[in-house]
Design an enzyme around this catalytic site. Structure first.
Site, PDB file in Angstrom:
ATOM      1  N   THR A 173       0.943  -0.969  -0.210  1.00 54.15           N
ATOM      2  CA  THR A 173      -0.271  -0.146  -0.373  1.00 54.15           C
ATOM      3  C   THR A 173       1.262   1.751   0.214  1.00 54.15           C
ATOM      4  O   THR A 173       2.137   1.313   0.479  1.00 54.15           O
ATOM      5  CB  THR A 173      -1.138   0.029   1.204  1.00 54.15           C
ATOM      6  OG1 THR A 173      -1.306   1.324   1.257  1.00 54.15           O
ATOM      7  CG2 THR A 173      -0.155  -0.286   2.192  1.00 54.15           C
ATOM      8  N   LYS A 206      -2.663   3.015   6.687  1.00 56.47           N
ATOM      9  CA  LYS A 206      -3.623   1.951   6.702  1.00 56.47           C
ATOM     10  C   LYS A 206      -2.025   0.835   7.357  1.00 56.47           C
ATOM     11  O   LYS A 206      -2.519   0.220   8.419  1.00 56.47           O
ATOM     12  CB  LYS A 206      -3.403   1.014   5.538  1.00 56.47           C
ATOM     13  CG  LYS A 206      -4.823   1.299   4.878  1.00 56.47           C
ATOM     14  CD  LYS A 206      -5.024   1.039   2.843  1.00 56.47           C
ATOM     15  CE  LYS A 206      -5.979   1.061   3.032  1.00 56.47           C
ATOM     16  NZ  LYS A 206      -6.322   0.370   0.812  1.00 56.47           N
ATOM     17  N   GLU A 236      -4.845  -1.264 -11.138  1.00 59.28           N
ATOM     18  CA  GLU A 236      -5.718  -1.469 -10.852  1.00 59.28           C
ATOM     19  C   GLU A 236      -6.966  -1.460 -11.319  1.00 59.28           C
ATOM     20  O   GLU A 236      -6.996  -0.792 -12.786  1.00 59.28           O
ATOM     21  CB  GLU A 236      -6.577  -0.037 -10.116  1.00 59.28           C
ATOM     22  CG  GLU A 236      -7.773  -0.143  -9.194  1.00 59.28           C
ATOM     23  CD  GLU A 236      -7.815   0.301  -7.503  1.00 59.28           C
ATOM     24  OE1 GLU A 236      -7.489   0.773  -6.901  1.00 59.28           O
ATOM     25  OE2 GLU A 236      -8.972   0.654  -7.052  1.00 59.28           O
ATOM     26  N   ASP A 285      -8.333  -3.840  -0.218  1.00 58.98           N
ATOM     27  CA  ASP A 285      -9.101  -2.919  -0.984  1.00 58.98           C
ATOM     28  C   ASP A 285     -10.345  -2.353  -0.230  1.00 58.98           C
ATOM     29  O   ASP A 285     -10.990  -3.190   0.512  1.00 58.98           O
ATOM     30  CB  ASP A 285      -8.889  -3.192  -2.281  1.00 58.98           C
ATOM     31  CG  ASP A 285      -9.572  -2.417  -3.857  1.00 58.98           C
ATOM     32  OD1 ASP A 285      -8.505  -1.124  -3.621  1.00 58.98           O
ATOM     33  OD2 ASP A 285     -10.420  -1.978  -3.658  1.00 58.98           O
ATOM     34  N   PHE A 315      -6.982   9.575   8.381  1.00 58.56           N
ATOM     35  CA  PHE A 315      -7.162   9.622   6.709  1.00 58.56           C
ATOM     36  C   PHE A 315      -8.031   9.498   5.950  1.00 58.56           C
ATOM     37  O   PHE A 315      -9.364   9.179   6.592  1.00 58.56           O
ATOM     38  CB  PHE A 315      -5.792   8.782   6.397  1.00 58.56           C
ATOM     39  CG  PHE A 315      -5.763   7.241   6.255  1.00 58.56           C
ATOM     40  CD1 PHE A 315      -6.639   6.528   5.544  1.00 58.56           C
ATOM     41  CD2 PHE A 315      -6.051   6.493   7.494  1.00 58.56           C
ATOM     42  CE1 PHE A 315      -7.075   5.861   5.178  1.00 58.56           C
ATOM     43  CE2 PHE A 315      -6.431   5.278   7.254  1.00 58.56           C
ATOM     44  CZ  PHE A 315      -6.644   4.551   6.381  1.00 58.56           C
ATOM     45  N   HIS A 318     -14.080  -1.634  10.020  1.00 56.10           N
ATOM     46  CA  HIS A 318     -13.951  -2.335   8.938  1.00 56.10           C
ATOM     47  C   HIS A 318     -12.517  -3.185   8.520  1.00 56.10           C
ATOM     48  O   HIS A 318     -12.251  -4.347   8.411  1.00 56.10           O
ATOM     49  CB  HIS A 318     -14.344  -1.915   7.784  1.00 56.10           C
ATOM     50  CG  HIS A 318     -13.652  -0.443   7.228  1.00 56.10           C
ATOM     51  ND1 HIS A 318     -13.564   0.920   8.274  1.00 56.10           N
ATOM     52  CD2 HIS A 318     -12.715  -0.095   6.066  1.00 56.10           C
ATOM     53  CE1 HIS A 318     -12.645   1.362   7.564  1.00 56.10           C
ATOM     54  NE2 HIS A 318     -12.310   1.383   6.221  1.00 56.10           N
TER      55      HIS A 318
HETATM   56  P1  IMP Z   1      -8.335   2.231  -1.028  1.00 55.87           P
HETATM   57  O1  IMP Z   1      -8.100   1.796  -2.255  1.00 55.87           O
HETATM   58  O2  IMP Z   1      -7.999   0.371  -0.228  1.00 55.87           O
HETATM   59  O3  IMP Z   1      -6.869   2.227  -0.378  1.00 55.87           O
HETATM   60  O4  IMP Z   1      -9.791   2.697  -0.466  1.00 55.87           O
HETATM   61  C1  IMP Z   1      -9.901   3.935  -0.839  1.00 55.87           C
HETATM   62  C2  IMP Z   1     -10.121   5.167   0.153  1.00 55.87           C
HETATM   63  O5  IMP Z   1     -10.910   5.332   0.209  1.00 55.87           O
HETATM   64  C3  IMP Z   1      -8.263   5.842  -0.184  1.00 55.87           C
HETATM   65  O6  IMP Z   1      -8.708   6.919  -0.530  1.00 55.87           O
HETATM   66  C4  IMP Z   1      -8.954   5.446   1.066  1.00 55.87           C
HETATM   67  O7  IMP Z   1      -7.940   7.100   1.480  1.00 55.87           O
HETATM   68  C5  IMP Z   1     -10.064   5.169   1.968  1.00 55.87           C
HETATM   69  N1  IMP Z   1      -9.799   4.955   2.920  1.00 55.87           N
HETATM   70  C6  IMP Z   1     -10.216   3.652   3.104  1.00 55.87           C
HETATM   71  N2  IMP Z   1      -9.700   2.932   4.285  1.00 55.87           N
HETATM   72  C7  IMP Z   1     -10.264   4.465   5.138  1.00 55.87           C
HETATM   73  C8  IMP Z   1     -10.387   4.800   6.364  1.00 55.87           C
HETATM   74  O8  IMP Z   1     -10.102   3.806   7.907  1.00 55.87           O
HETATM   75  N3  IMP Z   1     -10.544   5.996   6.658  1.00 55.87           N
HETATM   76  C9  IMP Z   1     -10.443   6.951   5.775  1.00 55.87           C
HETATM   77  N4  IMP Z   1     -10.980   6.718   4.714  1.00 55.87           N
HETATM   78  C10 IMP Z   1     -10.136   5.118   4.547  1.00 55.87           C
END
Ligand code: IMP
Length: 214
Positions: free
Chosen positions: A7, A12, A36, A68, A152, A198
């Protein structure tokens, strides 16, 4: 035992590390840029990313973790969902708040239902040629304003549902044994976020299946 977490998101890594370190696993960030795929479910995306990353694992005896995640808002038919990362880069949390500005009620339960959303995460762990998959969900609602102190991404605007004694999420607006008292993830500390998140639930599911990887 080392787990490489593929990542670019340090937040995360911090969350996974806080939990896995309690189980004797060292989490290290693995900055590999996977392509992706165009897909409308998180699991397909996570599985595609891990397949791309496996040949580049720094040490073939280590484990590789890919996740993801996305924010699914009911009133927006699940948007931004799998496009969460793109939505943050383009309209940002303030754009999301704007899209939802007409969704409000004086009644707190109705307000919560109008602004219902959930975070979902799919985590995949690879070890010795085998993979396990786990999903975690955190139901909640979108706040009316952003609180940017911790976390974040969408943390400043996402308020998780309360939990009962066993840690199960309750319906929006129902008071539970555990509550952030209307605060979003962005206004609480990491160890409190872990009780709802989650990501934490998906990682717990991975650890409970770890024996299957030998
Ligand atoms: P990713 O593709 O798994 O990195 O997540 C998609 C988007 O959701 C990213 O821009 C992350 O910043 C946001 N995101 C994922 N998990 C969280 C969380 O726990 N809190 C806030 N934003 C999240």
């Amino acid at each position: 035992m080392t787990v490489w977490f593929m990542t670019t998101n340090k937040g995360k890594v911090e969350e996974a590390s806080e939990y896995f370190s309690q189980h004797g696993l060292v989490v290290k960030q693995f900055e590999f840029e996977a392509v992706e795929p165009q897909a409308d479910d998180l699991k397909t995306v996570a599985l595609s990313k891990i397949e791309q990353a496996i040949p580049h694992l720094p040490n073939p005896n280590d484990m590789l973790l890919v996740e993801d995640a996305g924010l699914f808002i009911s009133a927006l038919n699940g948007f931004p969902g799998v496009y969460s990362s793109h939505a943050l880069k383009t309209i940002d949390i303030h754009g999301v708040l704007k899209l939802m500005s007409h969704l409000k009620s004086e009644d707190p339960i109705q307000d919560g239902n109008l602004r219902k959303a959930e975070f979902r995460a799919v985590s995949v762990l690879y070890k010795n040629g085998q993979k396990i998959v786990s999903e975690g969900v955190c139901p909640g609602r979108i706040g009316h304003e952003a609180v940017v102190t911790n976390g974040f991404g969408f943390d400043p605007i996402f308020i998780p549902c309360d939990l009962d004694e066993e840690g199960n999420a309750l319906a929006v607006g129902v008071m539970g044994a555990k509550s952030t008292h209307g605060k979003p993830f962005g206004a609480i500390l990491l160890d409190q976020k872990q009780q709802y998140s989650h990501r934490h639930r998906a990682l717990q599911g991975l650890l409970s299946q770890l024996d299957m990887l030998g």
